[in-house]
Design a protein around this motif. Structure first.
Motif, short mmCIF file in Angstrom:
data_model
loop_
_atom_site.label_atom_id
_atom_site.label_comp_id
_atom_site.label_asym_id
_atom_site.label_seq_id
_atom_site.Cartn_x
_atom_site.Cartn_y
_atom_site.Cartn_z
N LEU A 161 0.82 -1.21 0.00
CA LEU A 161 0.00 0.00 0.00
C LEU A 161 0.85 1.26 0.00
N ASP A 162 0.29 2.34 -0.55
CA ASP A 162 0.97 3.63 -0.52
C ASP A 162 0.96 4.16 0.92
N PRO A 163 1.69 5.23 1.21
CA PRO A 163 1.75 5.72 2.60
C PRO A 163 0.40 6.06 3.22
N SER A 164 -0.58 6.45 2.40
CA SER A 164 -1.91 6.76 2.93
C SER A 164 -2.71 5.50 3.25
N GLY A 165 -2.28 4.37 2.69
CA GLY A 165 -3.01 3.12 2.88
C GLY A 165 -4.25 3.01 2.02
N GLU A 166 -4.43 3.95 1.11
CA GLU A 166 -5.63 3.98 0.27
C GLU A 166 -5.50 3.23 -1.04
N HIS A 167 -4.27 3.02 -1.51
CA HIS A 167 -4.06 2.40 -2.82
C HIS A 167 -2.96 1.34 -2.74
N VAL A 168 -3.10 0.32 -3.58
CA VAL A 168 -1.99 -0.59 -3.83
C VAL A 168 -1.05 0.18 -4.75
N VAL A 169 0.25 0.08 -4.49
CA VAL A 169 1.22 0.83 -5.29
C VAL A 169 2.28 -0.11 -5.85
N CYS A 170 2.69 0.16 -7.09
CA CYS A 170 3.79 -0.57 -7.70
C CYS A 170 5.07 0.19 -7.38
N ALA A 171 5.99 -0.43 -6.69
CA ALA A 171 7.24 0.22 -6.30
C ALA A 171 8.11 0.52 -7.51
N ALA A 172 7.95 -0.21 -8.61
CA ALA A 172 8.80 -0.02 -9.77
C ALA A 172 8.55 1.31 -10.48
N HIS A 173 7.27 1.74 -10.55
CA HIS A 173 6.99 2.97 -11.28
C HIS A 173 5.86 3.80 -10.69
N GLY A 174 5.42 3.47 -9.49
CA GLY A 174 4.45 4.31 -8.78
C GLY A 174 3.02 4.21 -9.21
N ALA A 175 2.66 3.25 -10.04
CA ALA A 175 1.25 3.10 -10.43
C ALA A 175 0.41 2.83 -9.19
N LEU A 176 -0.79 3.41 -9.16
CA LEU A 176 -1.72 3.22 -8.05
C LEU A 176 -2.91 2.41 -8.51
N PHE A 177 -3.35 1.49 -7.65
CA PHE A 177 -4.47 0.60 -7.94
C PHE A 177 -5.49 0.67 -6.83
#
Length: 117
Positions: free
Chosen positions: A58-74
């Motif tokens: 998850l991203d720092p907000s805990g709201e999205h799944v994040v790809c560490a390779a390029h920052g895509a949010l899901f």
């Protein structure tokens, strides 16, 4: 195949698993209260694993799944990419069942009548 108990995935969190003993995480589970989703641990953009460290889905907000390779949010419940190079693509879902005892199981023909998460 049993992954863990529902309470082993923190509410608002995520956890990775290696259910087929591949030697690396291949599936991760996201929990939002009683809503639970399982996804393949692979970004649709290049197929790379998502987290930058163990269980960091998850991203720092805990709201999205994040790809560490390029920052895509899901979106954690739909798997749809909402920002990044794979915008509109989606994570690959993994069928999951919650048994009456709270166990999270990968779906298969043996537990197809259980409650879908």
């Amino acid at each position: 195949m049993r992954l863990c108990h529902l309470l082993d995935v923190p509410d608002g969190g995520a956890r990775g698993f290696d259910p087929h003993a591949a030697g690396h995480v291949t599936v991760f589970v996201v929990r939002r209260g009683t809503q639970v989703r399982a996804w393949q641990d692979a970004c649709p953009h290049h197929g790379t694993p998502l987290p930058w460290r163990k269980d960091a889905y998850l991203d720092p907000s805990g709201e999205h799944v994040v790809c560490a390779a390029h920052g895509a949010l899901f979106d954690p419940l739909t798997g749809i990419c909402t920002l990044g190079p794979c915008l509109g693509d989606a994570l690959t879902p993994v069928p999951l069942h919650i048994h009456s005892d709270g166990g999270l199981h990968l779906a298969d023909e043996n537990n197809s009548k259980e409650t879908l998460a």
